[in-house]
Design a protein around this motif. Structure first.
Motif, PDB file in Angstrom:
ATOM      1  N   GLU A 174       0.827  -1.213   0.000  1.00 47.85           N
ATOM      2  CA  GLU A 174       0.000   0.000   0.000  1.00 47.85           C
ATOM      3  C   GLU A 174       0.860   1.262   0.000  1.00 47.85           C
ATOM      4  N   ASP A 175       0.250   2.397  -0.370  1.00 46.83           N
ATOM      5  CA  ASP A 175       1.025   3.640  -0.495  1.00 46.83           C
ATOM      6  C   ASP A 175       0.622   4.697   0.541  1.00 46.83           C
ATOM      7  N   CYS A 176       0.325   4.283   1.751  1.00 45.70           N
ATOM      8  CA  CYS A 176       0.013   5.234   2.824  1.00 45.70           C
ATOM      9  C   CYS A 176       1.194   6.209   2.956  1.00 45.70           C
ATOM     10  N   HIS A 177       0.945   7.488   2.686  1.00 46.18           N
ATOM     11  CA  HIS A 177       2.035   8.434   2.483  1.00 46.18           C
ATOM     12  C   HIS A 177       2.847   8.739   3.741  1.00 46.18           C
ATOM     13  N   PHE A 178       2.305   8.395   4.896  1.00 43.95           N
ATOM     14  CA  PHE A 178       2.978   8.653   6.164  1.00 43.95           C
ATOM     15  C   PHE A 178       3.873   7.499   6.590  1.00 43.95           C
ATOM     16  N   CYS A 179       3.782   6.354   5.895  1.00 44.32           N
ATOM     17  CA  CYS A 179       4.301   5.102   6.447  1.00 44.32           C
ATOM     18  C   CYS A 179       5.635   4.683   5.836  1.00 44.32           C
ATOM     19  N   SER A 180       6.612   4.490   6.702  1.00 47.22           N
ATOM     20  CA  SER A 180       7.937   4.061   6.255  1.00 47.22           C
ATOM     21  C   SER A 180       7.979   2.580   5.910  1.00 47.22           C
ATOM     22  N   GLN A 181       6.866   1.861   6.158  1.00 43.34           N
ATOM     23  CA  GLN A 181       6.829   0.436   5.840  1.00 43.34           C
ATOM     24  C   GLN A 181       6.279   0.146   4.444  1.00 43.34           C
ATOM     25  N   SER A 182       5.866   1.179   3.735  1.00 47.91           N
ATOM     26  CA  SER A 182       5.388   0.979   2.381  1.00 47.91           C
ATOM     27  C   SER A 182       6.537   0.566   1.469  1.00 47.91           C
ATOM     28  N   GLY A 183       6.301  -0.487   0.673  1.00 49.56           N
ATOM     29  CA  GLY A 183       7.311  -0.922  -0.292  1.00 49.56           C
ATOM     30  C   GLY A 183       7.402  -0.007  -1.493  1.00 49.56           C
TER      31      GLY A 183
ATOM     32  N   PRO B 232      14.203   3.559   4.654  1.00 52.14           N
ATOM     33  CA  PRO B 232      15.223   2.580   5.060  1.00 52.14           C
ATOM     34  C   PRO B 232      14.666   1.301   5.664  1.00 52.14           C
ATOM     35  N   VAL B 233      13.348   1.201   5.859  1.00 51.09           N
ATOM     36  CA  VAL B 233      12.760   0.022   6.479  1.00 51.09           C
ATOM     37  C   VAL B 233      12.696  -1.115   5.471  1.00 51.09           C
ATOM     38  N   ARG B 234      13.181  -2.277   5.854  1.00 58.24           N
ATOM     39  CA  ARG B 234      13.172  -3.447   4.984  1.00 58.24           C
ATOM     40  C   ARG B 234      12.260  -4.535   5.556  1.00 58.24           C
ATOM     41  N   SER B 235      11.777  -5.411   4.684  1.00 58.82           N
ATOM     42  CA  SER B 235      10.846  -6.457   5.084  1.00 58.82           C
ATOM     43  C   SER B 235      11.511  -7.471   6.012  1.00 58.82           C
ATOM     44  N   ALA B 236      10.809  -7.827   7.093  1.00 55.65           N
ATOM     45  CA  ALA B 236      11.346  -8.799   8.059  1.00 55.65           C
ATOM     46  C   ALA B 236      10.194  -9.432   8.828  1.00 55.65           C
ATOM     47  N   TRP B 237      10.407 -10.659   9.300  1.00 56.09           N
ATOM     48  CA  TRP B 237       9.432 -11.373  10.112  1.00 56.09           C
ATOM     49  C   TRP B 237      10.003 -11.615  11.501  1.00 56.09           C
ATOM     50  N   LEU B 238       9.146 -11.550  12.510  1.00 56.50           N
ATOM     51  CA  LEU B 238       9.532 -11.893  13.870  1.00 56.50           C
ATOM     52  C   LEU B 238       9.142 -13.344  14.119  1.00 56.50           C
ATOM     53  N   ASP B 239      10.070 -14.144  14.678  1.00 56.76           N
ATOM     54  CA  ASP B 239       9.737 -15.542  14.926  1.00 56.76           C
ATOM     55  C   ASP B 239       8.891 -15.688  16.193  1.00 56.76           C
ATOM     56  N   ILE B 240       8.350 -16.878  16.396  1.00 55.53           N
ATOM     57  CA  ILE B 240       7.445 -17.105  17.521  1.00 55.53           C
ATOM     58  C   ILE B 240       8.134 -16.879  18.871  1.00 55.53           C
ATOM     59  N   PRO B 241       9.358 -17.394  19.089  1.00 53.80           N
ATOM     60  CA  PRO B 241      10.022 -17.099  20.373  1.00 53.80           C
ATOM     61  C   PRO B 241      10.180 -15.600  20.618  1.00 53.80           C
ATOM     62  N   GLY B 242      10.457 -14.844  19.552  1.00 56.54           N
ATOM     63  CA  GLY B 242      10.576 -13.397  19.704  1.00 56.54           C
ATOM     64  C   GLY B 242       9.257 -12.762  20.086  1.00 56.54           C
ATOM     65  N   LEU B 243       8.174 -13.278  19.523  1.00 54.97           N
ATOM     66  CA  LEU B 243       6.847 -12.767  19.852  1.00 54.97           C
ATOM     67  C   LEU B 243       6.500 -13.056  21.310  1.00 54.97           C
ATOM     68  N   VAL B 244       6.822 -14.247  21.762  1.00 52.96           N
ATOM     69  CA  VAL B 244       6.562 -14.625  23.161  1.00 52.96           C
ATOM     70  C   VAL B 244       7.358 -13.738  24.107  1.00 52.96           C
TER      71      VAL B 244
ATOM     72  N   ALA C 134       2.598  -5.266   8.685  1.00 50.54           N
ATOM     73  CA  ALA C 134       2.527  -4.306   7.584  1.00 50.54           C
ATOM     74  C   ALA C 134       2.079  -5.030   6.323  1.00 50.54           C
ATOM     75  N   VAL C 135       0.779  -5.092   6.143  1.00 50.45           N
ATOM     76  CA  VAL C 135       0.190  -5.802   5.002  1.00 50.45           C
ATOM     77  C   VAL C 135      -1.098  -5.099   4.588  1.00 50.45           C
ATOM     78  N   ARG C 136      -1.528  -5.368   3.336  1.00 51.53           N
ATOM     79  CA  ARG C 136      -2.848  -4.897   2.926  1.00 51.53           C
ATOM     80  C   ARG C 136      -3.914  -5.653   3.708  1.00 51.53           C
ATOM     81  N   GLY C 137      -3.690  -6.945   3.871  1.00 46.46           N
ATOM     82  CA  GLY C 137      -4.567  -7.828   4.626  1.00 46.46           C
ATOM     83  C   GLY C 137      -3.832  -9.132   4.839  1.00 46.46           C
ATOM     84  N   PRO C 138      -4.233  -9.948   5.797  1.00 47.80           N
ATOM     85  CA  PRO C 138      -3.479 -11.155   6.121  1.00 47.80           C
ATOM     86  C   PRO C 138      -3.713 -12.282   5.115  1.00 47.80           C
TER      87      PRO C 138
END
Length: 338
Positions: free
Chosen positions: A75-84, A89-101, A120-124
């Motif tokens: 998505e192109d939300c103009h305020f968001c640094s997570q837009s591709g 400078p923000v790059r795509s990354a996933w947090l693993d389950i232990p990190g979430l816990v 950071a997604v349009r929808g899951p």
């Protein structure tokens, strides 16, 4: 010669309408509040605090948030640094389950009662929902009974039902700004699409968390429009953000919202939403500083996000907890109804 009609003071009206009867201000009235002079801000904040105490009580809800999937959003939300779509400078990354816990455990240790899983997604998609499901199970298996919220973009009815089955009690999906201003902020989806997700969430029995960002080029009239549009949704929580001009986004050169303007917004939104959890969220450190944050807490705010935000640093959680203690504001206890 006919005398000019006596001008009605909006704060006097609000004292009877909002404080005494619990009826939020209209769009025209909210605009009047946003146009108050600086010397009337203390009076506004005092009234907003009285409204908060009368209709919400003294407790403050404390929340921590964590990004499960960061960056790379289409998505192109103009305020968001997570837009591709932007060279941020923000790059795509996933947090693993232990990190979430670990993040949930650390959040609970601050005394927070709410933990929000954000992506950071349009929808899951199926992968993301599976990660959320596994993460919630792991948090519960860790003995953590903190209430879990999610913010995963726009949903289908099937996805709403899945989240309910997982035990998600609150869903965040911000409208971000007034309907009339939204096309200037986002072009890859509509305000109405967001509204549809919120309606499904409410109908499914989850609590609705919906707010936005102040300072994205909207007029004061559009700010007032936004406040009453939120009120018509009757959300359980409204997170109030203030623009952080993130590098690489279209808004990187926008000015930071100044303290007096932000405090008028806090007071005005409280008077439009007397019974709603009004949460200090992103940008408050930049806009307010320590002194302004205390003014906001005494001007209608009754919830805060502690720690860091998604791609921006906040301040140490303990600093906010110390502030609440200094202001003699009790932290809301964890509800056992999960």
């Amino acid at each position: 010669m006919t005398a000019a009609p006596e001008q009605v003071d909006v704060l006097g009206v609000a004292r009877e309408q909002v404080l005494e009867r619990g009826v939020g201000l209209s769009e025209e009235q909210v605009l009047e509040v946003l146009q108050l002079s600086d010397d009337r801000i203390p009076e506004l904040l005092e009234l907003a605090h009285q409204v908060r105490m009368r209709w919400c009580g003294p407790e403050v809800e404390v929340e921590g948030i964590v990004s499960l999937k960061t960056g790379g959003c289409p998505e192109d939300c103009h305020f968001c640094s997570q837009s591709g779509q932007f060279p941020s400078p923000v790059r795509s990354a996933w947090l693993d389950i232990p990190g979430l816990v670990r993040a949930a455990r650390q959040t609970a240790e601050t005394g927070a009662t709410e933990f929000c899983i954000v992506a950071a997604v349009r929808g899951p998609d199926k992968r993301l929902l599976s990660q959320v499901r596994d993460g919630i199970k792991a948090i519960r298996d860790d003995g953590n009974d903190i209430q879990i919220a999610c913010s995963l973009g726009m949903l289908t009815q099937e996805q709403v039902d899945e989240l309910v089955a997982m035990g998600v009690h609150r869903y965040n999906h911000n409208l971000e700004t007034a309907r009339s201003h939204f096309p200037n902020v986002v072009t890859t989806h509509s305000w109405e699409e967001r509204w549809d997700t919120l309606r499904m969430v409410r109908d499914a029995g989850m609590e609705v968390c919906c707010g936005g960002i102040i300072g994205m080029g909207e007029t004061l009239g559009q700010r007032a429009e936004f406040a009453v549009q939120l009120a018509s949704l009757e959300p359980d929580e409204v997170p109030l953000n203030f623009l952080i001009p993130n590098p690489g986004t279209p808004y990187e050169n926008y000015p930071v919202v100044e303290g007096p303007e932000a405090l008028r917004a806090v007071g005005a939104f409280r008077l439009a939403l007397p019974r709603t959890i009004l949460r200090f969220a992103g940008g408050r450190e930049l806009t307010f500083g320590d002194l302004g944050a205390k003014q906001g807490m005494l001007g209608g705010i009754n919830a805060i996000i502690v720690g860091n935000y998604l791609t921006n640093l906040g301040r140490p959680a303990q600093d906010d907890l110390d502030m609440l203690e200094e202001l003699s504001m009790p932290i809301k206890e964890l509800s056992k109804t999960l």
